[in-house]
Scaffold this motif. Structure first.
Motif, PDB file in Angstrom:
ATOM      1  N   UNK A   4       0.864  -1.179   0.000  1.00 46.50           N
ATOM      2  CA  UNK A   4       0.000   0.000   0.000  1.00 46.50           C
ATOM      3  C   UNK A   4       0.900   1.228   0.000  1.00 46.50           C
ATOM      4  N   UNK A   5       0.761   2.051  -1.017  1.00 43.70           N
ATOM      5  CA  UNK A   5       1.596   3.244  -1.138  1.00 43.70           C
ATOM      6  C   UNK A   5       1.046   4.342  -0.226  1.00 43.70           C
ATOM      7  N   UNK A   6       1.917   4.830   0.643  1.00 38.69           N
ATOM      8  CA  UNK A   6       1.488   5.818   1.631  1.00 38.69           C
ATOM      9  C   UNK A   6       2.091   7.193   1.398  1.00 38.69           C
ATOM     10  N   UNK A   7       3.185   7.273   0.675  1.00 36.45           N
ATOM     11  CA  UNK A   7       3.847   8.551   0.470  1.00 36.45           C
ATOM     12  C   UNK A   7       5.026   8.390  -0.447  1.00 36.45           C
ATOM     13  N   UNK A   8       5.916   9.342  -0.389  1.00 39.46           N
ATOM     14  CA  UNK A   8       7.062   9.370  -1.297  1.00 39.46           C
ATOM     15  C   UNK A   8       8.352   9.553  -0.503  1.00 39.46           C
ATOM     16  N   UNK A   9       9.414   8.931  -0.994  1.00 37.48           N
ATOM     17  CA  UNK A   9      10.738   9.079  -0.401  1.00 37.48           C
ATOM     18  C   UNK A   9      11.670   9.621  -1.481  1.00 37.48           C
ATOM     19  N   UNK A  18       1.703  15.985   0.009  1.00 43.32           N
ATOM     20  CA  UNK A  18       1.362  17.183  -0.748  1.00 43.32           C
ATOM     21  C   UNK A  18       0.250  16.827  -1.728  1.00 43.32           C
ATOM     22  N   UNK A  19      -0.199  17.780  -2.515  1.00 42.17           N
ATOM     23  CA  UNK A  19      -1.322  17.552  -3.432  1.00 42.17           C
ATOM     24  C   UNK A  19      -1.016  16.425  -4.410  1.00 42.17           C
ATOM     25  N   UNK A  20       0.227  16.319  -4.872  1.00 41.47           N
ATOM     26  CA  UNK A  20       0.595  15.283  -5.847  1.00 41.47           C
ATOM     27  C   UNK A  20       0.573  13.888  -5.222  1.00 41.47           C
ATOM     28  N   UNK A  21       1.181  13.733  -4.038  1.00 44.22           N
ATOM     29  CA  UNK A  21       1.204  12.407  -3.415  1.00 44.22           C
ATOM     30  C   UNK A  21      -0.176  11.984  -2.937  1.00 44.22           C
ATOM     31  N   UNK A  22      -1.025  12.932  -2.599  1.00 43.58           N
ATOM     32  CA  UNK A  22      -2.374  12.584  -2.152  1.00 43.58           C
ATOM     33  C   UNK A  22      -3.200  11.972  -3.286  1.00 43.58           C
ATOM     34  N   UNK A  26      -2.447   5.522  -0.875  1.00 43.58           N
ATOM     35  CA  UNK A  26      -3.413   4.460  -0.651  1.00 43.58           C
ATOM     36  C   UNK A  26      -3.512   3.493  -1.818  1.00 43.58           C
ATOM     37  N   UNK A  27      -2.834   3.798  -2.934  1.00 45.87           N
ATOM     38  CA  UNK A  27      -2.841   2.897  -4.092  1.00 45.87           C
ATOM     39  C   UNK A  27      -2.204   1.566  -3.691  1.00 45.87           C
ATOM     40  N   UNK A  28      -2.694   0.504  -4.305  1.00 49.48           N
ATOM     41  CA  UNK A  28      -2.238  -0.843  -3.959  1.00 49.48           C
ATOM     42  C   UNK A  28      -1.533  -1.522  -5.126  1.00 49.48           C
ATOM     43  N   UNK A  40       3.406 -22.269 -12.499  1.00 49.47           N
ATOM     44  CA  UNK A  40       3.103 -21.248 -11.502  1.00 49.47           C
ATOM     45  C   UNK A  40       2.738 -19.966 -12.255  1.00 49.47           C
ATOM     46  N   UNK A  41       1.557 -19.443 -11.953  1.00 49.46           N
ATOM     47  CA  UNK A  41       1.105 -18.195 -12.568  1.00 49.46           C
ATOM     48  C   UNK A  41       1.316 -17.048 -11.599  1.00 49.46           C
ATOM     49  N   UNK A  42       1.746 -15.910 -12.136  1.00 47.61           N
ATOM     50  CA  UNK A  42       1.883 -14.683 -11.365  1.00 47.61           C
ATOM     51  C   UNK A  42       0.787 -13.737 -11.831  1.00 47.61           C
ATOM     52  N   UNK A  43      -0.074 -13.340 -10.901  1.00 50.96           N
ATOM     53  CA  UNK A  43      -1.154 -12.405 -11.198  1.00 50.96           C
ATOM     54  C   UNK A  43      -0.836 -11.100 -10.481  1.00 50.96           C
ATOM     55  N   UNK A  44      -0.840  -9.997 -11.240  1.00 52.95           N
ATOM     56  CA  UNK A  44      -0.476  -8.696 -10.685  1.00 52.95           C
ATOM     57  C   UNK A  44      -1.627  -7.724 -10.876  1.00 52.95           C
ATOM     58  N   UNK A  45      -1.947  -6.992  -9.812  1.00 54.34           N
ATOM     59  CA  UNK A  45      -2.925  -5.907  -9.877  1.00 54.34           C
ATOM     60  C   UNK A  45      -2.259  -4.660  -9.325  1.00 54.34           C
ATOM     61  N   UNK A  46      -2.346  -3.555 -10.076  1.00 51.98           N
ATOM     62  CA  UNK A  46      -1.701  -2.315  -9.672  1.00 51.98           C
ATOM     63  C   UNK A  46      -2.672  -1.157  -9.873  1.00 51.98           C
TER      64      UNK A  46
END
Length: 73
Positions: A4-9, A18-22, A26-28, A40-46
């Motif tokens: 879960x993306x919470x901010x920037x480093x 800031x307005x851009x990171x907001x 919360x993106x997953x 083996x299958x890899x399933x990715x959701x972004x």
């Protein structure tokens, strides 16, 4: 595995919200492995905001191909 993306480093320091990171806070990113026999299958959701779609369309297939190559060695 999920992230879960919470901010920037930047430069090893947390950047205050800031307005851009907001826009994407919360993106997953979710990665799931499922096995069926010897396969083996890899399933990715972004979650991606409009501004980053072109980047992910270019970068993600390259990253997934690298994962595939490394896992098949």
């Amino acid at each position: 595995m999920a992230f879960k993306h919470l901010g920037e480093i930047k430069d090893h320091k947390e950047v205050p919200p800031n307005a851009e990171t907001e826009k994407w806070s919360g993106a997953m990113e979710t990665y799931r492995l499922t096995q069926k026999g010897d396969v083996v299958d890899l399933h990715i959701e972004v979650d991606v905001i409009e501004k980053h779609i072109d980047y992910f369309k270019d970068a993600f297939p390259k990253a997934v191909e690298l994962i595939k190559e490394l896992s098949e060695k």
